[in-house]
Design an enzyme around this catalytic site. Structure first.
Site, PDB file in Angstrom:
ATOM      1  N   GLY A 417       0.846  -1.092  -0.026  1.00  0.00           N
ATOM      2  CA  GLY A 417      -0.081   0.026   0.077  1.00  0.00           C
ATOM      3  C   GLY A 417       0.976   1.462  -0.072  1.00  0.00           C
ATOM      4  O   GLY A 417       2.137   1.150   0.196  1.00  0.00           O
ATOM      5  N   PRO A 418       0.078   2.476  -0.186  1.00  0.00           N
ATOM      6  CA  PRO A 418       1.012   3.563  -0.169  1.00  0.00           C
ATOM      7  C   PRO A 418       1.850   3.884   1.123  1.00  0.00           C
ATOM      8  O   PRO A 418       1.436   3.431   2.292  1.00  0.00           O
ATOM      9  CB  PRO A 418      -0.169   4.749  -0.400  1.00  0.00           C
ATOM     10  CG  PRO A 418      -1.159   3.994  -0.729  1.00  0.00           C
ATOM     11  CD  PRO A 418      -1.084   2.676  -0.257  1.00  0.00           C
ATOM     12  N   SER A 419       2.797   4.897   1.197  1.00  0.00           N
ATOM     13  CA  SER A 419       3.681   5.394   2.294  1.00  0.00           C
ATOM     14  C   SER A 419       2.488   5.778   3.271  1.00  0.00           C
ATOM     15  O   SER A 419       1.796   6.876   2.886  1.00  0.00           O
ATOM     16  CB  SER A 419       4.509   6.145   1.766  1.00  0.00           C
ATOM     17  OG  SER A 419       5.509   5.629   1.090  1.00  0.00           O
ATOM     18  N   GLY A 420       2.597   5.521   4.547  1.00  0.00           N
ATOM     19  CA  GLY A 420       1.717   6.220   5.632  1.00  0.00           C
ATOM     20  C   GLY A 420       0.505   5.464   5.696  1.00  0.00           C
ATOM     21  O   GLY A 420      -0.431   5.925   6.416  1.00  0.00           O
ATOM     22  N   GLY A 422      -0.179   2.263   7.273  1.00  0.00           N
ATOM     23  CA  GLY A 422      -0.268   1.902   8.542  1.00  0.00           C
ATOM     24  C   GLY A 422       0.650   0.496   8.221  1.00  0.00           C
ATOM     25  O   GLY A 422       0.617  -0.107   9.449  1.00  0.00           O
ATOM     26  N   LYS A 423       1.278   0.334   7.353  1.00  0.00           N
ATOM     27  CA  LYS A 423       1.807  -1.088   7.462  1.00  0.00           C
ATOM     28  C   LYS A 423       3.024  -1.210   8.365  1.00  0.00           C
ATOM     29  O   LYS A 423       3.138  -2.416   9.324  1.00  0.00           O
ATOM     30  CB  LYS A 423       2.505  -1.289   5.985  1.00  0.00           C
ATOM     31  CG  LYS A 423       1.491  -1.051   4.509  1.00  0.00           C
ATOM     32  CD  LYS A 423       2.429  -1.213   3.347  1.00  0.00           C
ATOM     33  CE  LYS A 423       3.443  -0.293   3.054  1.00  0.00           C
ATOM     34  NZ  LYS A 423       3.012   1.048   3.117  1.00  0.00           N
ATOM     35  N   GLU A 546      10.547  -3.759   3.667  1.00  0.00           N
ATOM     36  CA  GLU A 546      11.403  -3.321   2.562  1.00  0.00           C
ATOM     37  C   GLU A 546      12.738  -3.924   2.702  1.00  0.00           C
ATOM     38  O   GLU A 546      13.840  -3.191   2.344  1.00  0.00           O
ATOM     39  CB  GLU A 546      11.559  -1.744   2.674  1.00  0.00           C
ATOM     40  CG  GLU A 546      10.118  -1.026   2.168  1.00  0.00           C
ATOM     41  CD  GLU A 546       9.664  -1.622   0.710  1.00  0.00           C
ATOM     42  OE1 GLU A 546      10.587  -1.861   0.094  1.00  0.00           O
ATOM     43  OE2 GLU A 546       8.583  -1.393   0.200  1.00  0.00           O
TER      44      GLU A 546
END
Length: 623
Positions: A417-420, A422-423, A546
């Site tokens: 998902g996009p940065s920020g 909640g991952k 990552e």
């Protein structure tokens, strides 16, 4: 690693600044040395050193009190005239001094040697004790810091904490090894000297006592102002240290954006503010010293004038007035020195409060008060049930919203998902860096708050995106994953992470010093060391944030194969922006704005034509 949205809140230090201001107000009202009592438990750990110090403190003070008596002996018996020389006092003294001047000087030399020896031993014992106590305090504070939750460091800059650990402990060290020792010696000297002064002349003694309030009262009044200024200067220095630490930690970023001048100005401003506060303190303390010294000297001259008149009348001998003057100087100088010692003790009291604050800080993440559930054979089942979460510094910014997720033992799940989105916060909660206020996080069906945090974290191996490494060798950095691992196990882990070849190419191989934070290595090399560290840990649950982002295509393919081999018998959760690295995951969870918006395999999510499909199209279409 935390989500990007979380970084700014952590580094602002706003909450800590507020705490510092409250701290200043609290100390401005304090008028006692009570905070120094917190040091007593550290001192009483070493009774031998303490007793040795007290013994030689008494002997040193006693020897110092004898010296004016030696002066009386020399003046009266050595060259005080026949009438005085034939007195009972001189007759008895002649037994030790052979009745001549050189004999009396010999006695003085002997006592001077003993006085010096006692003083040296007193210094040895108190300095050794002080150094031992400060070492223990520093260890205690550092040990406490290591146990505090990340929420504490959201509010406190690391540089400011280090300032407390160094500057404040140094101040306390100075007080323990100098001020307290000197204060005790001065008090003993004052008491003994006053007694002997009354023996010699009660009238002169009353005159000396009348001087006391003229010295002590101003010291107490002005001492409050000195303490306030000292506290302000310490705070300013801590702020400067915090700012400097941030800039030096990210010096490459500072230089890349050519902000050296700005950072230099910021640090210089903070240092100048600290200097200004110190200068104000020094000015006030200098004026106090000048006033006390003037009062003391004028008073001594007045006593000498009265004493000279008494000698001329024959009511007192020249030796008596010489000895009395010596005792008076001891009393006045010790009293004056006590005023400076008082201000130093007040400064140390402020420093003690700062350190005690850390020692008394309780981590927000604690083991259960009753017996914690023991973790033995962990299967690796991970569960999130109706979890909502916001970081403590931003309670209104909900990072995770209604998260319900189960990861089966041995399953590989990818979070995308996009940065920020909640991952990374998922990892923060799994490791119990924070506790959720709403919902439950479980391991093998049990809420993770039922476990001791240390035991819980042993079940995880993590590879972080920013690959934090430490100064030391490659061997040390990999072995950080599992203390006690053999060299052969370290090398095996390095080979599995495809780090062995580049490590062997280093000047000393595995024993090569990598420098602070291993900045001598490339990003890909640092990442492979971090991967080797996680492999060596051999934990039931593997967390990859990552983990291959800094690797070239060939290394990434090799490491990916190593991860696949590791994942076969353990639960694996992968955070990835490069979707090519998670195509083989058993399940892919799509996050957006703190919510789970998709779940499935790579192929099924492509067919759903949702957020994942759009992200995949952007990446794969560009090759």
């Amino acid at each position: 690693m935390v989500d990007n949205a979380d970084i700014s809140g952590r580094s602002s230090g706003a909450a800590f600044s507020e705490a510092v201001e409250k701290d200043k107000a609290h100390r401005a009202k304090s008028r006692s040395l009570k905070p120094l009592r917190a040091l007593w438990p550290f001192v009483t750990r070493y009774p031998g050193w303490l007793i040795g110090f007290l013994i030689f403190l008494i002997l040193s003070a006693g020897a110092g009190l004898i010296l004016p008596g030696i002066l009386k002996l020399i003046v009266d018996c050595g060259f005080g005239g026949d009438a005085i020389s034939n007195s009972t006092f001189c007759t008895r003294a002649s037994t030790f001094g052979d009745g001549d001047l050189m004999g009396y000087f010999g006695i003085a030399v002997i006592f001077a040697v003993f006085y010096a020896a006692f003083g040296a031993l007193r210094f040895f014992f108190i300095t050794t004790l002080g150094q031992r106590v400060i070492a223990d305090i520093r260890r205690a504070v550092y040990s406490k810091l290591l146990t505090l939750s990340p929420a504490f460091f959201e509010r406190v800059r690391t540089g400011e904490v280090l300032s407390r650990l160094t500057t404040d402990t140094t101040l306390i060290e100075t007080v323990i090894t100098g001020s307290i020792s000197f204060a005790l010696r001065s008090i003993a000297t004052i008491i003994g000297a006053l007694f002997l002064m009354f023996v010699l002349s009660w009238k002169l003694s009353l005159m000396v006592l009348a001087i006391g309030p003229l010295i002590i009262v101003p010291a107490i009044i002005v001492g409050k102002r000195i303490r306030s200024l000292s506290r302000l200067s310490q705070d300013r220095l801590a702020e400067a240290s915090g700012r400097g630490s941030e800039a030096l930690t990210a010096v490459q970023t500072v230089q890349a954006f050519t902000r050296e001048a700005m950072e230099d100005d910021n640090f210089s401003t903070a240092i100048e503010q600290s200097f200004a506060a110190q200068k104000s303190r020094i000015t006030v303390q200098s004026l106090l010293t000048a006033m006390i010294f003037s009062i003391s000297m004028i008073s001594i001259f007045g006593i000498l004038l009265y004493g000279a008149s008494s000698v001329s009348k024959g009511t007192i001998t020249g030796g008596d007035i010489a000895a009395f003057t010596g005792y008076a100087i001891l009393v006045v100088s010790s009293s004056g020195a006590l005023t400076e010692t008082w201000t130093n003790l007040l400064r140390a009291a402020g420093a003690s409060e700062r350190l005690v604050e850390i020692l008394e800080t309780e981590s927000e993440i604690k083991a259960p008060e009753d017996n914690a559930v023991m973790l033995k054979s962990v299967r690796g089942e991970i569960g999130f049930k109706d979890v909502n979460f916001a970081y403590p510094t931003r309670p209104d910014d909900v990072i995770l919203k209604d998260i319900t997720l189960t990861v089966a033992p041995g399953e590989t799940v990818a979070l995308v998902g996009p940065s920020g989105a909640g991952k990374s916060t998922i990892f923060q909660l799994l490791l119990r860096f924070y506790d959720v206020k709403q919902g439950r996080v479980t391991l093998d069906g049990k809420t993770i708050t039922a476990f001791d945090p240390t035991d819980l974290r042993r079940t995880f191996a993590i590879v972080q995106q920013n690959t934090p490494l430490f100064s030391g060798s490659a061997m040390d950095n990999i072995r950080y994953g599992r203390d006690g691992a053999s060299d052969a196990e370290v090398i095996e882990a390095a080979k599995a992470a495809y780090a062995h070849e580049f490590i062997m190419a280093l000047p000393k191989g595995y024993e090569t010093d990598l420098g602070e934070r291993a900045t001598t290595l490339s990003g890909g090399q640092r990442q492979r060391l971090a991967i080797a560290r996680a492999i060596l840990r051999d934990a039931p649950v593997l967390l990859l944030d990552e983990a291959t982002s800094a690797l070239d295509a060939e290394s990434e393919r090799a490491v990916q194969m190593a991860f696949e081999a590791m994942s076969k018998d353990r639960t694996t959760i992968v955070i990835a922006h490069r979707l090519a690295t998670v195509k083989k995951a058993d399940r892919i969870i799509v996050f957006d704005e703190g919510r789970m918006v998709g779940e499935g395999t790579h192929d099924s999510l492509i067919k759903d034509d949702g957020l994942y499909a759009r992200l995949a199209a952007l990446q794969f279409d560009k090759g």
